[in-house]
Write a protein that holds these residues in place. Structure first.
Motif, PDB file in Angstrom:
ATOM      1  N   UNK A   1       0.827  -1.203   0.000  1.00 53.25           N
ATOM      2  CA  UNK A   1       0.000   0.000   0.000  1.00 53.25           C
ATOM      3  C   UNK A   1       0.865   1.258   0.000  1.00 53.25           C
ATOM      4  N   UNK A   2       1.905   1.252   0.844  1.00 51.49           N
ATOM      5  CA  UNK A   2       2.733   2.447   1.015  1.00 51.49           C
ATOM      6  C   UNK A   2       3.595   2.745  -0.192  1.00 51.49           C
ATOM      7  N   UNK A   3       4.226   1.715  -0.753  1.00 51.29           N
ATOM      8  CA  UNK A   3       5.236   1.941  -1.783  1.00 51.29           C
ATOM      9  C   UNK A   3       4.854   1.442  -3.174  1.00 51.29           C
ATOM     10  N   UNK A   4       3.651   0.857  -3.324  1.00 48.75           N
ATOM     11  CA  UNK A   4       3.196   0.414  -4.653  1.00 48.75           C
ATOM     12  C   UNK A   4       1.868   1.076  -5.008  1.00 48.75           C
ATOM     13  N   UNK A   5       0.857   0.898  -4.146  1.00 43.30           N
ATOM     14  CA  UNK A   5      -0.469   1.446  -4.433  1.00 43.30           C
ATOM     15  C   UNK A   5      -0.446   2.973  -4.508  1.00 43.30           C
ATOM     16  N   UNK A   6       0.130   3.619  -3.514  1.00 40.69           N
ATOM     17  CA  UNK A   6       0.200   5.083  -3.517  1.00 40.69           C
ATOM     18  C   UNK A   6       0.907   5.626  -4.766  1.00 40.69           C
TER      19      UNK A   6
ATOM     20  N   UNK B   1      -6.293  15.055  -1.837  1.00 37.07           N
ATOM     21  CA  UNK B   1      -5.974  14.436  -0.548  1.00 37.07           C
ATOM     22  C   UNK B   1      -7.125  13.555  -0.077  1.00 37.07           C
ATOM     23  N   UNK B   2      -8.355  14.054  -0.219  1.00 33.43           N
ATOM     24  CA  UNK B   2      -9.523  13.271   0.175  1.00 33.43           C
ATOM     25  C   UNK B   2      -9.652  12.012  -0.680  1.00 33.43           C
ATOM     26  N   UNK B   3      -9.388  12.138  -1.975  1.00 33.59           N
ATOM     27  CA  UNK B   3      -9.463  10.976  -2.872  1.00 33.59           C
ATOM     28  C   UNK B   3      -8.400   9.942  -2.512  1.00 33.59           C
ATOM     29  N   UNK B   4      -7.172  10.391  -2.275  1.00 38.08           N
ATOM     30  CA  UNK B   4      -6.093   9.478  -1.907  1.00 38.08           C
ATOM     31  C   UNK B   4      -6.423   8.714  -0.630  1.00 38.08           C
ATOM     32  N   UNK B   5      -6.822   9.460   0.401  1.00 41.42           N
ATOM     33  CA  UNK B   5      -7.069   8.844   1.708  1.00 41.42           C
ATOM     34  C   UNK B   5      -8.236   7.865   1.644  1.00 41.42           C
ATOM     35  N   UNK B   6      -9.350   8.276   1.039  1.00 39.76           N
ATOM     36  CA  UNK B   6     -10.525   7.396   0.985  1.00 39.76           C
ATOM     37  C   UNK B   6     -10.254   6.166   0.130  1.00 39.76           C
ATOM     38  N   UNK B   7      -9.541   6.327  -0.982  1.00 36.95           N
ATOM     39  CA  UNK B   7      -9.254   5.198  -1.860  1.00 36.95           C
ATOM     40  C   UNK B   7      -8.367   4.168  -1.174  1.00 36.95           C
TER      41      UNK B   7
ATOM     42  N   UNK C   1       4.656  17.760  -5.531  1.00 36.97           N
ATOM     43  CA  UNK C   1       4.379  17.519  -4.119  1.00 36.97           C
ATOM     44  C   UNK C   1       3.458  16.341  -3.897  1.00 36.97           C
ATOM     45  N   UNK C   2       2.446  16.195  -4.763  1.00 37.61           N
ATOM     46  CA  UNK C   2       1.527  15.054  -4.655  1.00 37.61           C
ATOM     47  C   UNK C   2       2.282  13.747  -4.906  1.00 37.61           C
ATOM     48  N   UNK C   3       3.123  13.746  -5.938  1.00 39.90           N
ATOM     49  CA  UNK C   3       3.891  12.543  -6.260  1.00 39.90           C
ATOM     50  C   UNK C   3       4.876  12.210  -5.136  1.00 39.90           C
ATOM     51  N   UNK C   4       5.473  13.250  -4.554  1.00 35.80           N
ATOM     52  CA  UNK C   4       6.389  13.042  -3.428  1.00 35.80           C
ATOM     53  C   UNK C   4       5.640  12.462  -2.231  1.00 35.80           C
ATOM     54  N   UNK C   5       4.450  12.975  -1.964  1.00 34.84           N
ATOM     55  CA  UNK C   5       3.606  12.435  -0.894  1.00 34.84           C
ATOM     56  C   UNK C   5       3.374  10.939  -1.088  1.00 34.84           C
ATOM     57  N   UNK C   6       3.166  10.520  -2.328  1.00 29.63           N
ATOM     58  CA  UNK C   6       2.809   9.131  -2.610  1.00 29.63           C
ATOM     59  C   UNK C   6       3.963   8.156  -2.411  1.00 29.63           C
ATOM     60  N   UNK C   7       5.210   8.625  -2.374  1.00 29.10           N
ATOM     61  CA  UNK C   7       6.350   7.709  -2.218  1.00 29.10           C
ATOM     62  C   UNK C   7       6.940   7.756  -0.816  1.00 29.10           C
TER      63      UNK C   7
ATOM     64  N   UNK D   1      -5.126  -0.854   7.900  1.00 27.25           N
ATOM     65  CA  UNK D   1      -5.795   0.366   7.452  1.00 27.25           C
ATOM     66  C   UNK D   1      -5.031   1.610   7.873  1.00 27.25           C
ATOM     67  N   UNK D   2      -4.603   1.655   9.133  1.00 29.12           N
ATOM     68  CA  UNK D   2      -3.932   2.859   9.621  1.00 29.12           C
ATOM     69  C   UNK D   2      -2.486   2.949   9.140  1.00 29.12           C
ATOM     70  N   UNK D   3      -1.736   1.857   9.222  1.00 31.08           N
ATOM     71  CA  UNK D   3      -0.336   1.894   8.787  1.00 31.08           C
ATOM     72  C   UNK D   3      -0.227   2.021   7.271  1.00 31.08           C
ATOM     73  N   UNK D   4      -1.178   1.450   6.542  1.00 29.11           N
ATOM     74  CA  UNK D   4      -1.113   1.478   5.091  1.00 29.11           C
ATOM     75  C   UNK D   4      -1.600   2.766   4.469  1.00 29.11           C
ATOM     76  N   UNK D   5      -2.337   3.583   5.212  1.00 30.42           N
ATOM     77  CA  UNK D   5      -2.893   4.816   4.648  1.00 30.42           C
ATOM     78  C   UNK D   5      -2.171   6.072   5.109  1.00 30.42           C
ATOM     79  N   UNK D   6      -1.343   5.964   6.163  1.00 25.74           N
ATOM     80  CA  UNK D   6      -0.684   7.149   6.699  1.00 25.74           C
ATOM     81  C   UNK D   6       0.587   7.482   5.928  1.00 25.74           C
ATOM     82  N   UNK D   7       0.909   8.770   5.904  1.00 26.28           N
ATOM     83  CA  UNK D   7       2.154   9.265   5.328  1.00 26.28           C
ATOM     84  C   UNK D   7       2.852  10.152   6.352  1.00 26.28           C
ATOM     85  N   UNK D   8       4.171   9.988   6.442  1.00 25.36           N
ATOM     86  CA  UNK D   8       4.935  10.612   7.518  1.00 25.36           C
ATOM     87  C   UNK D   8       5.346  12.040   7.188  1.00 25.36           C
ATOM     88  N   UNK D   9       4.863  12.977   8.006  1.00 31.85           N
ATOM     89  CA  UNK D   9       5.308  14.362   7.907  1.00 31.85           C
ATOM     90  C   UNK D   9       6.707  14.518   8.496  1.00 31.85           C
TER      91      UNK D   9
END
Length: 334
Positions: free
Chosen positions: A74-79, A237-243, A101-107, A266-274
């Motif tokens: 989820x973190x490194x493939x789906x996003x 952001x809403x689309x990414x998180x809900x999906x 920035x969006x692409x950076x968020x996803x990786x 669900x929580x570990x796979x959907x969160x991104x580290x600030x």
């Protein structure tokens, strides 16, 4: 009902840092000194992460390899796949700098503290969450720069240099390893002084946000960013998180995971580290529009905190209700 979605103090402080940077940005020699202090605070943060993380707890959670594989995917493939698909919005509704920035968020890797905290609050598999989130951050130190180099080159945003990877290793990984070395001696003390970890964690993030948006203000970011772009970022952001939440929950049930494991995924796979993302952005995108690059991450981070806090309470309430019903049923049977 509305109180569940009310932002906490930390979110308000992040917004305050953006406002402060907009009114009184760090400039000149002060910006240099403040940047050095920020780097030291980030290094201290990862040192404390290494010193606090129990090796026994990590080993206990490492056995659930299927769970970790789903989180990792989820973190490194789906996003990243979703991030690449969002590239079709450029340049029609999203400027290139914000898409970067969006692409950076996803990786980026998953969070450590918030994903574990929400897992505990919801009654999930905490040892697995500790292992999965921590492994995500450690692997992310290597994998995120590589993904940036691969995806950003394909997206036309430039790659990442070897010096950038070395900078991340020195600022994030080296302090973490040092913390692990002294973990047997410091873990107990840190457990009795949890306020220190919280203070350094939140304080370092606030320092980084202020510095990043100060640079953005000096570079004229807000004059170049229309209100329409902010609205588009919120929708993305809403689309990414809900999906991702929907897919991770579905995957957990498809693989027959327990509810405790589903919560963790669900929580570990959907969160991104600030905490990891902003320092990495400072190193990888040195000399570029850092404010625009970290803005999607900031918006996503605030949204994930509010939405997942609500989800954690719902999970906890559902579990409590089922336990009460089970106890009532057993009492009637006796």
């Amino acid at each position: 009902m509305f109180s569940r979605f009310r932002p906490d103090t930390f979110i308000l402080l992040m917004i305050a840092c953006v406002v402060l940077a907009s009114l009184l940005p760090a400039q000149g020699s002060f910006a240099g000194y403040f940047g050095t202090a920020t780097n030291l605070a980030i290094a201290l943060l990862f040192f404390l992460h290494g010193a606090r993380l129990s090796r026994a707890t990590v080993l206990a959670g490492m056995t659930h390899w299927r769970l970790h594989l789903v989180v990792f995917s989820s973190t490194f493939v789906l996003f990243p796949i979703i991030g690449l698909l969002l590239g079709f919005l450029v340049p029609s509704v999203l400027p290139a700098a914000l898409y970067a920035g969006v692409l950076f968020l996803c990786v980026l890797p998953s969070t450590v503290q918030s994903s574990i905290a929400f897992t505990a609050l919801a009654g999930g598999n905490v040892p697995a969450a500790v292992c999965s989130a921590s492994a995500s951050n450690i692997i992310g130190m290597f994998l995120t720069p590589l993904l940036v180099g691969l995806l950003f080159t394909n997206a036309g945003s430039g790659g990442v240099s070897l010096s950038a990877i070395e900078g991340i290793m020195l600022q994030l990984l080296a302090p973490f390893i040092a913390g692990q070395i002294v973990q047997p001696w410091l873990a107990g003390w840190l457990g009795r002084h949890k306020w220190l970890m919280t203070t350094v964690d939140r304080g370092s993030i606030l320092m980084v946000i202020y510095l990043a948006f100060s640079k953005a203000m000096v570079a004229g970011l807000w004059q170049q960013l229309p209100a329409q772009s902010l609205l588009v970022l919120l929708l993305i952001a809403a689309f990414l998180l809900s999906s991702v939440l929907a897919i991770t929950i579905f995957a957990s049930r498809f693989f027959g995971f327990s509810r405790q494991d589903e919560i963790t995924v669900a929580f570990c796979g959907s969160h991104k580290s600030l905490a990891s993302g902003v320092p990495m952005a400072n190193v990888i995108f040195a000399g570029q529009e850092i404010g625009a690059i970290v803005l999607p991450l900031m918006l996503y981070h605030q949204m994930q905190l509010m939405v997942c806090a609500w989800m954690a309470r719902r999970y906890a309430e559902r579990t409590a209700a089922e336990r009460a019903l089970l106890a009532e049923t057993q009492g009637a049977a006796e």
